[in-house]
Write an enzyme that holds these catalytic residues in place. Structure first.
Site, PDB file in Angstrom:
ATOM      1  N   TYR A 149       0.840  -1.212   0.000  1.00  0.00           N
ATOM      2  CA  TYR A 149       0.000   0.000   0.000  1.00  0.00           C
ATOM      3  C   TYR A 149       0.872   1.258   0.000  1.00  0.00           C
ATOM      4  O   TYR A 149       0.673   2.175  -0.804  1.00  0.00           O
ATOM      5  CB  TYR A 149      -0.915  -0.023   1.227  1.00  0.00           C
ATOM      6  CG  TYR A 149      -1.571   1.303   1.553  1.00  0.00           C
ATOM      7  CD1 TYR A 149      -2.678   1.740   0.835  1.00  0.00           C
ATOM      8  CD2 TYR A 149      -1.083   2.117   2.572  1.00  0.00           C
ATOM      9  CE1 TYR A 149      -3.286   2.954   1.130  1.00  0.00           C
ATOM     10  CE2 TYR A 149      -1.679   3.332   2.870  1.00  0.00           C
ATOM     11  CZ  TYR A 149      -2.783   3.742   2.146  1.00  0.00           C
ATOM     12  OH  TYR A 149      -3.366   4.952   2.445  1.00  0.00           O
TER      13      TYR A 149
HETATM   14  C1  UGA Z   1      -3.906   3.842   8.780  1.00  0.00           C
HETATM   15  C2  UGA Z   1      -4.818   3.657   7.565  1.00  0.00           C
HETATM   16  O1  UGA Z   1      -5.435   2.400   7.599  1.00  0.00           O
HETATM   17  C3  UGA Z   1      -4.092   3.818   6.264  1.00  0.00           C
HETATM   18  O2  UGA Z   1      -5.019   3.839   5.203  1.00  0.00           O
HETATM   19  C4  UGA Z   1      -3.333   5.087   6.315  1.00  0.00           C
HETATM   20  O3  UGA Z   1      -2.715   5.370   5.141  1.00  0.00           O
HETATM   21  C5  UGA Z   1      -2.355   4.978   7.461  1.00  0.00           C
HETATM   22  O4  UGA Z   1      -3.115   4.951   8.666  1.00  0.00           O
HETATM   23  C6  UGA Z   1      -1.380   6.091   7.514  1.00  0.00           C
HETATM   24  O5  UGA Z   1      -1.624   7.071   8.198  1.00  0.00           O
HETATM   25  O6  UGA Z   1      -0.347   5.981   6.873  1.00  0.00           O
HETATM   26  P1  UGA Z   1      -2.683   2.283  10.475  1.00  0.00           P
HETATM   27  O7  UGA Z   1      -1.711   3.219  11.081  1.00  0.00           O
HETATM   28  O8  UGA Z   1      -2.314   0.853  10.385  1.00  0.00           O
HETATM   29  O9  UGA Z   1      -3.070   2.720   8.994  1.00  0.00           O
HETATM   30  O10 UGA Z   1      -4.059   2.514  11.275  1.00  0.00           O
HETATM   31  P2  UGA Z   1      -4.926   1.615  12.263  1.00  0.00           P
HETATM   32  O11 UGA Z   1      -5.681   0.557  11.532  1.00  0.00           O
HETATM   33  O12 UGA Z   1      -5.757   2.579  13.034  1.00  0.00           O
HETATM   34  O13 UGA Z   1      -3.866   0.879  13.197  1.00  0.00           O
HETATM   35  C7  UGA Z   1      -3.155   1.555  14.218  1.00  0.00           C
HETATM   36  C8  UGA Z   1      -2.341   0.547  14.996  1.00  0.00           C
HETATM   37  O14 UGA Z   1      -3.222  -0.343  15.678  1.00  0.00           O
HETATM   38  C9  UGA Z   1      -1.433  -0.327  14.140  1.00  0.00           C
HETATM   39  O15 UGA Z   1      -0.196  -0.486  14.791  1.00  0.00           O
HETATM   40  C10 UGA Z   1      -2.147  -1.674  14.079  1.00  0.00           C
HETATM   41  O16 UGA Z   1      -1.273  -2.776  14.008  1.00  0.00           O
HETATM   42  C11 UGA Z   1      -2.882  -1.684  15.403  1.00  0.00           C
HETATM   43  N1  UGA Z   1      -4.125  -2.494  15.332  1.00  0.00           N
HETATM   44  C12 UGA Z   1      -5.046  -2.280  14.376  1.00  0.00           C
HETATM   45  C13 UGA Z   1      -4.323  -3.493  16.298  1.00  0.00           C
HETATM   46  O17 UGA Z   1      -3.477  -3.720  17.179  1.00  0.00           O
HETATM   47  N2  UGA Z   1      -5.468  -4.207  16.250  1.00  0.00           N
HETATM   48  C14 UGA Z   1      -6.442  -3.997  15.306  1.00  0.00           C
HETATM   49  O18 UGA Z   1      -7.493  -4.686  15.330  1.00  0.00           O
HETATM   50  C15 UGA Z   1      -6.229  -3.002  14.353  1.00  0.00           C
END
Ligand code: UGA
Length: 316
Positions: A149
């Site tokens: 991505y």
């Molecule tokens: C998000 C968005 O999904 C992307 O589209 C975006 O581009 C990205 O932010 C970005 O700013 O670059 P992410 O940071 O992975 O990606 O966002 P979350 O899904 O809110 O996850 C945040 C953290 O929580 C991550 O470390 C993930 O591993 C963790 N997480 C997520 C969990 O521990 N459990 C879950 O069920 C979901």
């Protein structure tokens, strides 16, 4: 402005269109309702916009549309349509990322090379940085994405730069940092955590929970995006962050306080494609866009909790 917002039925796109209309602008909103999550959620995102005299919605796929006709008369393009999500971008799923993040962006840039607009705002992502950039991340750090991505978002940034340099498209790139708030996508951490807390279900944390994010509330993201449309420096990239670096475990303490009950936290392995830490240096956005994030994580999580609580009452 006579603004085009792509991905208008999405989380950030719908808030952006509301803000633009609130500021007295006209908005043409387009969305193709990809199947990444349910159409009904996206239709609900549009509910306050539909019927507004300054808003025109068209259901179209950017790759199957005459984009020259779409951008005719448009002064500002806010290109938010994308295939999102870092963890789903592996394996065969990648095809959707190349099509929606690269082909669609290239087509829109090509159309704007022919019919000049005042600004072309591209919604990029903190995921372009990867795990090697020093914290806080500065826009001039060498990007090295750790997810497919992130690779497509970085490649799309490079397309923006290319069309700016060769064809004069007035691009401004925004790197959003983990945006949250009401209407957040259902695959994202806070949506899952808060909903599980409301329903008394398990919360699954990937890895040790000590990974950190610069979580950004959606209204702050929208403020920066509108400012980029009016006075962003063409050709520049801006970080848009929430102003703090918080671990997933610390964020869960706020989630528990919002829910008013202890959480059932369970561990799952680290996910391929997840960055370890993000934290934005937003001094460039502050200088050029006058951007300062205003919503604390506690306030923002309360707002998202309230939204999800209402949804859960209507749709338990
Ligand atoms: C998000 C968005 O999904 C992307 O589209 C975006 O581009 C990205 O932010 C970005 O700013 O670059 P992410 O940071 O992975 O990606 O966002 P979350 O899904 O809110 O996850 C945040 C953290 O929580 C991550 O470390 C993930 O591993 C963790 N997480 C997520 C969990 O521990 N459990 C879950 O069920 C979901």
């Amino acid at each position: 402005m006579n603004a085009l917002v792509t991905g208008v039925a999405g989380f950030i796109g719908s808030h952006l269109a509301e803000a633009l209309i609130g500021d007295g602008h006209k908005v043409i909103g387009v969305d193709c309702f990809t199947d990444y999550y349910e159409r009904s959620r996206k239709e609900a995102n549009l509910s306050s916009l539909m019927g507004h005299s300054s808003f025109k919605f068209t259901e179209i796929d950017l790759m199957e549309t005459d984009l020259a006709t779409l951008v005719a008369g448009v002064t500002h393009v806010f290109h938010l349509a994308a295939q999102p999500g870092v963890r789903h971008s592996w394996k065969r799923g990648f095809r959707a990322y190349t099509a929606r993040n690269l082909d669609a962006t290239q087509g829109l840039l090509e159309a704007c090379a022919e019919q000049p607009v005042e600004r072309f705002i591209y919604a990029s992502s903190s995921s372009v940085y990867g795990d090697h950039a020093a914290l806080p991340m500065r826009e001039d750090a060498s990007p090295l994405p750790v997810s497919p991505y992130g690779v497509t978002k970085l490649a799309a940034e490079l397309l923006c730069r290319l069309y700016h340099e060769t064809s004069g498209v007035p691009v401004v790139v925004l790197r959003y940092f983990t945006v949250y708030g009401p209407r957040q996508r259902p695959d994202m951490a806070f949506h899952r955590f808060l909903l599980a807390a409301i329903r008394g279900k398990p919360i699954y944390v990937y890895g040790d929970g000590r990974q950190t994010r610069d979580f950004t509330f959606v209204s702050d993201t929208v403020t920066a995006t509108v400012a980029a449309g009016t006075h962003g420096t063409v050709g520049r990239i801006y970080n848009v962050g929430g102003g703090s670096q918080v671990s997933v475990s610390d964020a869960l303490e706020i989630v528990a306080a919002c829910a008013g009950r202890p959480l059932d936290i369970q561990r799952k392995p680290c996910q391929r494609g997840d960055m370890r830490d993000t934290y934005a240096d937003t001094s460039l956005a502050q200088r050029d866009l006058g951007f300062t994030p205003t919503i604390s994580l506690t306030e923002g999580l309360r707002a998202e909790h309230e939204w999800l609580s209402q949804l859960s009452t209507v749709n338990p």
